[in-house]
Design a protein around this motif. Structure first.
Motif, PDB file in Angstrom:
ATOM      1  N   TYR A 106       0.959  -1.207   0.000  1.00  0.00           N
ATOM      2  CA  TYR A 106       0.219   0.222  -0.041  1.00  0.00           C
ATOM      3  C   TYR A 106       0.839   1.192  -0.280  1.00  0.00           C
ATOM      4  O   TYR A 106       1.875   1.479   0.990  1.00  0.00           O
ATOM      5  CB  TYR A 106      -0.868   0.093   1.231  1.00  0.00           C
ATOM      6  N   GLN A 123      -2.602   4.032  -2.867  1.00  0.00           N
ATOM      7  CA  GLN A 123      -3.183   3.211  -3.643  1.00  0.00           C
ATOM      8  C   GLN A 123      -2.266   1.859  -3.444  1.00  0.00           C
ATOM      9  O   GLN A 123      -1.293   1.621  -2.713  1.00  0.00           O
ATOM     10  CB  GLN A 123      -2.914   3.300  -5.223  1.00  0.00           C
ATOM     11  N   SER A 176      -4.873  -1.060  -7.522  1.00  0.00           N
ATOM     12  CA  SER A 176      -6.094  -0.839  -6.915  1.00  0.00           C
ATOM     13  C   SER A 176      -6.418   0.108  -6.124  1.00  0.00           C
ATOM     14  O   SER A 176      -5.431   0.438  -5.355  1.00  0.00           O
ATOM     15  CB  SER A 176      -6.425  -2.419  -6.259  1.00  0.00           C
ATOM     16  N   ASP A 189      -8.585  -0.312  -3.459  1.00  0.00           N
ATOM     17  CA  ASP A 189      -9.126  -0.762  -2.417  1.00  0.00           C
ATOM     18  C   ASP A 189      -8.588  -2.335  -1.868  1.00  0.00           C
ATOM     19  O   ASP A 189      -9.141  -2.929  -1.257  1.00  0.00           O
ATOM     20  CB  ASP A 189     -10.979  -0.966  -2.489  1.00  0.00           C
TER      21      ASP A 189
END
Length: 311
Positions: A204, A208, A241, A243
């Protein structure tokens, strides 16, 4: 001799001590186990720092090969998740994911898988799942208050078999994981992903989620050698991604971030391990080369620095 072949690297830092775990094997009698190299500060003494960690044990669910270590070390817990085959109740190519804990001296291996494959009736799994034919390549991380695992599942319900990347969340701090849900699958029309995707490594970063993964070029077959060949002869791709669940693969300019080009990875690049060092993103990954004139395979571990690539 037992470390001539090296693949599936995973880096972790514990205080001032740095560890690189990897699957290792002797080429003459192939059987994979997990070893690690430890380095404290700037001292490098390779011959004395190698240590054996996790090996197969006859008569257990991890009786044959131990591969794909994923380490998470903290003051409270030092754990390594891994993939293993050899369960007598399942075909010999079916991998399951286990966990071993480390007290600084000894390793304790879970006597049951942390994530088990379904039971089999002969050569057929009794439960339909996207990882019904095996789970491998765990990547375990703390996601808020959750312990999350990304891993590769083998699906042979249709022909041909393919690998996909799944995500599972533990409810007991990583001791066990329920079967996951698919979050990334091989793309139609992308030759490097004909056999699917595997080997996830997730960070992370800057708001993002970033994943490096193995793009599986070779279609996996239902055999121990076929699984190994598929997982080690690919390239390395990247996905992002918002999430951690819905992933967008690829880049505007290239299908793969690390390709099969170079004297040490001409036959394959696989199993990336991303990690942060200050503001930089670095990685270890596995390389495969066939020595010219001999046809002999060499598995090795290499490094690569990364710049941020957005799709």
């Amino acid at each position: 001799a037992g470390r001539r072949w090296k693949r599936d690297p995973h880096y972790v830092k514990d205080g001032t001590t740095e560890y690189v775990f990897m699957a290792t094997s002797d080429y003459a009698t192939e059987q994979w186990s997990v070893s690690y190299f430890a380095q404290q500060g700037s001292a490098v003494t390779p011959t004395s720092q190698w240590r054996a960690a996790i090996a197969g044990k006859a008569g257990t669910w991890y009786g044959t090969d131990i591969t794909a270590p994923s380490a998470r070390f903290s003051a409270a817990d030092k754990s390594v998740w891994f993939a293993a085959n050899g369960d007598a109740t399942r075909p010999d190519y079916v991998f399951q994911i286990g966990r071993a804990t480390f007290d600084g001296t000894n390793w304790t291996i879970s006597q049951t898988p942390a994530l088990a494959a379904p039971t089999f009736s002969g050569a057929t799994p009794t439960t339909a799942r996207p990882d019904a034919y095996g789970a491998t390549d765990p990547w375990v991380m703390t996601d808020g208050n959750n312990t999350t695992m990304y891993y590769a599942g083998l699906d042979c319900a249709a022909t041909p078999c393919k690998f996909q990347i799944l995500r599972s969340v533990s409810t007991d701090g990583g001791q066990t994981f329920p079967p996951g849900s698919v979050v990334l699958t091989g793309r139609s029309g992308v030759p490097d992903e004909t056999g699917g995707v595997a080997g996830p490594s997730v960070l992370y970063r800057n708001g993002q989620w970033v994943m490096a993964y193995t793009a599986v070029k070779t279609v996996p077959t239902k055999s121990r050698d076929g699984i190994r060949q598929a997982l080690t002869s690919g390239a390395i791709g990247v996905a992002v991604s918002a999430d951690g669940i819905n992933w967008v693969p690829g880049t505007p300019t290239a299908t793969s971030a690390i390709t099969r080009i170079g004297s040490y990875r001409s036959e394959g690049a696989s199993s990336p391990c991303l990690y942060e060092e200050g503001n930089a993103v670095r990685s270890y990954f596995g390389g495969l080369v066939i020595e010219q004139g001999t046809g002999f395979n060499y598995f090795n571990v290499a490094t690569a620095d990364w710049t941020e690539i957005l799709p």
